[in-house]
Scaffold this motif. Structure first.
Motif, PDB file in Angstrom:
ATOM      1  N   ALA A 115       9.251 -54.489 -42.669  1.00 28.87           N
ATOM      2  CA  ALA A 115       9.653 -53.120 -42.353  1.00 28.87           C
ATOM      3  C   ALA A 115      11.071 -53.032 -41.787  1.00 28.87           C
ATOM      4  N   ILE A 116      11.672 -54.170 -41.501  1.00 27.50           N
ATOM      5  CA  ILE A 116      12.998 -54.191 -40.874  1.00 27.50           C
ATOM      6  C   ILE A 116      14.076 -54.229 -41.951  1.00 27.50           C
ATOM      7  N   ALA A 117      15.043 -53.324 -41.829  1.00 28.18           N
ATOM      8  CA  ALA A 117      16.135 -53.254 -42.793  1.00 28.18           C
ATOM      9  C   ALA A 117      17.386 -53.980 -42.295  1.00 28.18           C
ATOM     10  N   ARG A 118      17.617 -53.948 -40.972  1.00 30.55           N
ATOM     11  CA  ARG A 118      18.848 -54.531 -40.424  1.00 30.55           C
ATOM     12  C   ARG A 118      18.620 -54.901 -38.959  1.00 30.55           C
ATOM     13  N   VAL A 119      19.281 -55.963 -38.517  1.00 35.11           N
ATOM     14  CA  VAL A 119      19.202 -56.383 -37.114  1.00 35.11           C
ATOM     15  C   VAL A 119      20.615 -56.601 -36.604  1.00 35.11           C
ATOM     16  N   GLU A 120      20.904 -55.981 -35.461  1.00 36.77           N
ATOM     17  CA  GLU A 120      22.227 -56.121 -34.849  1.00 36.77           C
ATOM     18  C   GLU A 120      22.075 -56.676 -33.439  1.00 36.77           C
TER      19      GLU A 120
END
Length: 181
Positions: free
Chosen positions: A117-122
């Motif tokens: 479900a995760i699109a991007r991690v910063e």
């Protein structure tokens, strides 16, 4: 009562994590920790219980009906305090190979956010005293919502495992720099 009042500021930091670990910690995990809010709520509940016991000792009703009202208020308050104690113990999060699992304060169910479900991690980095340090991880989901994780020592230890799980889905942790201290 005095002991309860004084220990209410120390006991949550000693007892909360072991109790949560006993009841909720999975066998395999990258990160397991209570929300900081759980400590604060537990402190407030214990202080309120101490003050309630003090008020119970100081107030002497003059009539028989007054005694029943006093007992009713005391009983209802203790039930409410017990519910808040349970909810603060039930307020935790853990991260494992399946994703992020969070049980918020007013919830009796664990919210699971899978790695798919995760699109991007910063990773947000800030400059403190002339040194750039990690501040938080922001997970952006495919639906546009975000989950912020403050960079604690436990998250720092789990970051390599989280990065490895994200790599399985073609994601990397992007570094972003913030000017705010």
């Amino acid at each position: 009562m005095i002991i309860l009042f004084l220990s209410s500021f120390i006991a949550p930091f000693i007892l909360l994590y072991p109790i949560q670990e006993l009841f909720y910690r999975p066998q395999e995990y990258f990160l397991f920790e209570p929300f900081f809010k759980a400590y604060i709520i537990l402190i407030v509940v214990l202080v309120a219980m101490a003050l309630l016991i003090l008020a119970n000792l100081l107030v002497t009703p003059q009539t028989k009906k007054g005694k029943y009202v006093k007992r009713g208020i005391m009983g209802a308050s203790l039930v409410l305090a017990g519910a808040c104690l349970f909810l603060s113990i039930n307020n935790y999060q853990f991260i494992d190979t399946k994703g992020m699992h969070m049980n918020h304060f007013f919830s009796l169910q664990v919210d699971v956010t899978s790695w798919e479900a995760i699109a991007r991690v910063e990773q947000i980095n800030v400059k403190k005293n002339g040194v750039t340090v990690p501040d938080k991880l922001i997970f952006t989901l495919h639906d546009g919502s975000t989950i912020e994780q403050p960079f604690t020592s436990k998250l720092r230890k789990a970051k390599q495992s989280i990065s490895s799980e994200l790599g399985k889905y073609g994601l990397t942790i992007e570094n972003k720099f913030s000017e705010n201290e």
